[in-house]
Design an enzyme around this catalytic site. Structure first.
Site, PDB file in Angstrom:
ATOM      1  CE  LYS A 212      -3.935   1.856   2.703  1.00  0.00           C
ATOM      2  NZ  LYS A 212      -4.758   1.663   3.916  1.00  0.00           N
TER       3      LYS A 212
ATOM      4  CB  SER B 216      -8.309   3.166   2.696  1.00  0.00           C
ATOM      5  OG  SER B 216      -7.458   2.620   3.694  1.00  0.00           O
TER       6      SER B 216
ATOM      7  CB  SER C  43      -8.394   0.215   5.572  1.00  0.00           C
ATOM      8  OG  SER C  43      -9.189   1.362   5.426  1.00  0.00           O
TER       9      SER C  43
HETATM   10  N1  GLN Z   1     -13.276   3.265   6.163  1.00  0.00           N
HETATM   11  C1  GLN Z   1     -12.764   3.700   7.424  1.00  0.00           C
HETATM   12  C2  GLN Z   1     -12.447   5.180   7.322  1.00  0.00           C
HETATM   13  O1  GLN Z   1     -12.752   5.739   6.333  1.00  0.00           O
HETATM   14  C3  GLN Z   1     -11.555   2.903   7.804  1.00  0.00           C
HETATM   15  C4  GLN Z   1     -10.332   3.330   7.096  1.00  0.00           C
HETATM   16  C5  GLN Z   1      -9.128   2.548   7.481  1.00  0.00           C
HETATM   17  O2  GLN Z   1      -9.199   1.497   8.117  1.00  0.00           O
HETATM   18  N2  GLN Z   1      -7.985   3.094   7.120  1.00  0.00           N
HETATM   19  O3  GLN Z   1     -11.903   5.771   8.191  1.00  0.00           O
END
Ligand code: GLN
Length: 485
Positions: free
Chosen positions: A81, A156, A180
């Site tokens: 990532k 994400s 994410s």
């Molecule tokens: N979807 C969640 C957010 O938008 C989790 C994101 C993540 O785990 N980085 O914060």
């Protein structure tokens, strides 16, 4: 032999027996990437030349007898990532703010991957600064779900998930703050493992919400996420929150299901859960029961607080962490005549809408007049949620829930509706807030051919046992057919 379909342990065994060399593995992976990446769009940067060089060097190293014994991930091509600092490639975090930024050091997780014999193929697309659940908040482009190119891979860490699902790499690294890694794993039909908070050093992972951020691997099997986890976990002098507790190594053996106490918290199976997801969870539980597990219905009464609690705490921490992007120290600098104007213009030009929204919310909930009403209240809710887990694990060995209330949604469907986007993580947020380990396993396809993920949650420091149970549950299910690309 199709080398792009094999798990890491098989690839490594083939290297040991000299059935193939690292260059052949890398050539096969790069050919597959060239074929499918134009439609999936998982990568922000690809490092083909340096990957081929690293493969040649590793082949030379493996000439020495027993060299492979010290390399548990030998020959594993890894997609990382773009939130992890890498010296050899840019690190953008999916943001215009860091376009072209080169980190002066490697993240601990990246260093440990390479030390274990893994080879970096590239950096994957993500929601900007890891804020989102669809990868559509990337400042560059949206990644597509390999099972249906009109749908999201989740987020994400959607680029890493899509790369593994589309056979562009057997394993990938993501970060999981509120879901994410688990949520995109569920939506793309791969395994995503979030260790407990502090198990893997965060050094070199661009910070989103420091009390929640966890480094987390993707793979197509439980055994492979376990191998990556073992290579990465353990204390690190550069991350004071990395836990000291020893990490249990050795081959992973599936736990016996007979007598296993499987807790099913009913709050996770409410009306927001799609029928196909609920059915897949029920079918999986029936298989566990048939294998001798005891399925226990239980209540975790503070589950509904997780959404509001997370969406106060994560933005609060983000607003503080992202203050460093000021046009002076990193990346973008907008032209302006004086300092304050430069800060403002840089942050306006560099951050996208979702990041700005989080900074505004975070700044608000921490502001003098509101900190008790929001931030302090959310901290209390977090303690209640963590307490639910302690109580639940007094009655069961593992918790089973859906990973995501729905299968992959259409690109664009929630992009401009933040609250709908936030719903995607309702099942993954509680384990993040409690800091406990959790894993998502693919357990089938819905009527439209989209993957469904099952979440297993374990107690604090219970990673090993959770993975043993996950291996047992995995063996009850047929492997998903690969996407047709
Ligand atoms: N979807 C969640 C957010 O938008 C989790 C994101 C993540 O785990 N980085 O914060």
């Amino acid at each position: 032999m199709n080398l792009t379909a094999l798990p890491v342990s098989t690839l490594r065994e083939g290297l040991r027996q000299r059935r193939w060399c690292v260059r052949e593995i890398v050539d096969a992976q790069l050919a597959e990437i060239a074929r499918v990446e134009p439609s999936v769009k998982a990568f922000l940067h690809l490092a083909e030349a340096s990957l081929r060089d690293a493969a040649g060097a590793l082949d030379a190293r493996l000439e020495r007898p027993h060299a492979i014994d010290a390399l548990p991930l030998a020959g594993a091509v890894v997609a990382v990532k773009d939130a992890f600092c890498t010296r050899a490639m840019p690190t953008t975090c999916g943001s215009k703010m860091l376009e072209g930024y080169r980190a002066p050091y490697d993240a601990t997780a990246v260093e440990r991957l390479e030390a274990a014999g893994a080879l970096l193929v590239g950096k994957t697309n993500m929601d900007e600064f890891a804020m989102g659940s669809s990868t559509e908040h990337s400042a560059y482009f949206a990644t597509r779900n390999p099972y249906d190119l009109t749908r999201t891979p989740g987020g994400s860490s959607g680029g890493s998930a899509a790369a593994v699902a589309a056979r562009m790499a057997p394993v990938a690294l993501g970060s999981d703050t509120g879901g994410s890694v688990r949520q995109p794993a569920a939506l793309t039909g791969v395994v995503g493992f979030k260790p407990g908070y502090g198990r893997i050093s965060r050094y070199g992972l661009v910070a989103f919400a420091s009390s929640l951020d966890v480094v987390a691997p993707f793979a197509r099997t439980v055994d492979d996420v376990h191998s990556v986890y073992i290579a990465l976990a353990g204390r690190d002098g550069r991350d004071p929150t990395a836990v000291e507790a020893p990490v249990e190594g050795g081959a992973l053996v599936a736990a016996p299901l007979r007598g296993l106490r499987v807790g099913v918290p009913r709050e996770y199976l409410g009306p927001g859960v799609e029928a196909a997801v609920g059915d897949a969870v029920a079918a999986s539980l029936a298989l566990m029961r048939a294998a001798g597990a005891e399925v226990i219905d239980l209540s975790m009464p503070h589950t509904a607080l997780a959404g509001p609690c997370y969406y106060v705490l994560a933005p609060a921490e983000a607003s503080s962490n992202l203050a460093r992007f000021d046009g002076v120290r990193y990346g973008l600098r907008a032209p302006a005549r004086e300092l304050l104007g430069m800060y403002g213009a840089t942050r306006d030009a560099g951050f996208g809408d979702e990041v700005k929204r989080r900074i505004l919310i975070g700044t608000f909930v921490l502001s003098a007049g509101y900190v008790d009403a929001y931030y302090a209240q959310a901290q209390r809710a977090r303690a209640l949620i963590a307490d639910d887990f302690v109580r639940a694990f007094a009655r069961c060995d593992v918790l089973v829930t859906p990973t995501s209330p729905t299968t992959a949604f259409a690109l664009g469907a929630r992009h401009h509706d933040p609250v709908a986007m936030y719903q995607a993580d309702l099942c993954t947020l509680p384990a993040s807030l409690a800091g406990v380990p959790a894993i998502s396993l693919p357990v089938g396809l819905d009527g439209a051919g989209l993957p469904v993920g099952l979440q297993l949650i374990g107690p604090r420091l219970g990673e090993r046992r959770l993975l043993e149970i996950a291996a047992a549950v995995e063996s009850l299910h047929r492997q998903l057919p690969p996407p047709t690309l």
